[in-house]
Write a protein that holds these residues in place. Sequence first.
Motif, PDB file in Angstrom:
ATOM      1  N   HIS A 446      10.353  -2.587   2.894  1.00 28.18           N
ATOM      2  CA  HIS A 446       8.955  -1.938   1.649  1.00 28.18           C
ATOM      3  C   HIS A 446       7.978  -3.416   1.509  1.00 28.18           C
ATOM      4  N   TYR A 447       7.118  -2.581   0.826  1.00 31.44           N
ATOM      5  CA  TYR A 447       6.018  -3.597   1.297  1.00 31.44           C
ATOM      6  C   TYR A 447       5.451  -3.766  -0.218  1.00 31.44           C
ATOM      7  N   CYS A 448       4.676  -4.976  -0.504  1.00 33.55           N
ATOM      8  CA  CYS A 448       3.645  -4.992  -1.124  1.00 33.55           C
ATOM      9  C   CYS A 448       2.279  -5.884  -0.640  1.00 33.55           C
ATOM     10  N   GLY A 449       1.585  -4.673  -0.564  1.00 36.24           N
ATOM     11  CA  GLY A 449       0.351  -3.951   0.491  1.00 36.24           C
ATOM     12  C   GLY A 449       0.743  -4.456   1.579  1.00 36.24           C
ATOM     13  N   SER A 450      -0.007  -5.339   2.068  1.00 32.34           N
ATOM     14  CA  SER A 450       0.688  -4.944   3.006  1.00 32.34           C
ATOM     15  C   SER A 450       1.736  -6.298   4.160  1.00 32.34           C
ATOM     16  N   ILE A 451       2.355  -7.227   2.982  1.00 33.62           N
ATOM     17  CA  ILE A 451       3.466  -8.149   3.216  1.00 33.62           C
ATOM     18  C   ILE A 451       4.760  -7.463   3.351  1.00 33.62           C
TER      19      ILE A 451
END
Length: 580
Positions: A446-451
């Motif tokens: 699960h990503y937040c943007g590329s993080i």
Amino acid sequence: MFNISNMPMFNNIARGVLILCIFKQALSAERKPNIVVFIADDLGYADLGCYGNNTLKTPHIDSLARDGVRLTHHVATASVCTPSRAALLTGRHQMRSGLAPSTNIRINFWVGSRGGLPPSEITFAELTEQAGYRNALIGKWHLGNHRDRPGDHAHHPLSQGFHYFYGLLGTNFDDFANDGSKVVLKQRPYFNIQILASWLSIVACLIYAYRAKYIGVFLFAVLVFSLTAICWYLYYIMNNLYFLNSMLHRNHDIVEQPAELVGLSKRLVHEGLEFITNSSGADSPFLLVMSFVHVHTVLRVSRDWDGSSAHGIFGDAVQEMDWSVGQILDALDSSGQRDNTLVYFTSDHGAHKELGVHGGCNGVFKGGKSHGAPEGGIRVPGIFRWPAVLPAGRTVDAPVSLMDLFPLVAKAAGISLPDDRAIDGRDVLPLLKGDTDVTPHEFMFHYCGSILAAVRYIPKTGGRVWKQVSHMPNYLPGTDVCKFGCRCSDLILQDPPLIYEVISDPSESHPIDSQSVEYADISKKVEAAIKVHEASLEPVESMFSYTNVLWRYTYQECCNGTFPFYCQCSDSKYSNKFYV
């Protein structure tokens, strides 16, 4: 007694009719199933009756759960629209298509930009196209338009396997109400003041340099002009979304600008029904994606649904969307295609909690839209109905991903999965049918943007689902919300990472002891899976680089004129007051 069946001619005719019936039945049995996909926008996990909501009326969506398979652990790969929809369409993590941004712009903000779903990606519509399907997308696209030059439509739905499109190439914004509400100013309330302050500072510097007879005053003036132009550009594109983005397309043509949101659901339904009617008489099966504008703000409903719920305009929009689903389901019934149609209902991500009563409900889950790792942003409704194949009334508690639709469509259409790329979706048909209760997934990312903000680990022994969270939103004190939406750049690193067991602790309130043997074992397995996952990610162009995501004058479309002049038109097909 005279018996016509004793006549030789009748016997021959009867045999012929019998053979014809058997042949027709065989053809019917071999006919590939139709596929209907319903995608809600910003709908929360707990906004439907079949997911525990007893104050909103959603009988048609509830009927899908009653007659099909309801998923209780259904997750998106991202908590915002563009990357989540890209993963849904391609069966691949958005990281693989360059739609996981490293900037705080995490969606396709402007229709007149060059970012979008790369042409090299394969959508499930392109799979069904190979199998001879007629494909239509009705509603919201949000995955780009132009690419290398104005008018190339490289990111357009018609370049991604669909044969017909009607709806928004971008997304809905609060600005579309044209009542002074601005989505950017909700997030940055002093944005206009900041830009004005920048201008005044630049002018003050220029005056000072001139009065001091600075030798490089000319060059400095050029610099000042450039900085002023940048400030003006940012102010213009952020403050004029209504003018730049509010439009409806039919295929490649703008048919309405600005878009009239009141009654839009009726028009989308009409387009869907028209497509089913036109496709029903054809020899080929069809794929219909109904990608609703509801329940993304700004919320507008037709007069028939205005004031219909106990939850204001948000409840009205949910109930109008349910009506829309019912109209399409009724068309399948009346055309005799119910049993041989695979129907799927979902939301692109969780509800927007910061909007309060206009933002929906995620139930017991923490957080919501834009938050990255927390369940409220990525746990979404998921329902499959396919009467000829799937049992009625089944509930699946094992984790399933939005990306799993891609291999399921491939199997239904009789098409092999592409072998030249990694496919992250898994074959969940045995799970849906009840042949197994074990998910084909072991790890979900699960990503937040590329993080990479969290990893879900599902042991094959079943009964438990572990979630390791490495980054959490910077919530307002004592809450699980941000000011308007949570930014990935504001994430708080968790060191050591938090690990939750999300079956017994769905609200993610009680992380397990980081000093325990169990923690060490889970963390070791998750870290190993992360290395394998990251090694599988090939370098790709970022579709969210500033050169790709920002608005371009030459890419701006305008009906009945040349931008910015005379950009107004109405869809003559829907001039009838019935559609208001």
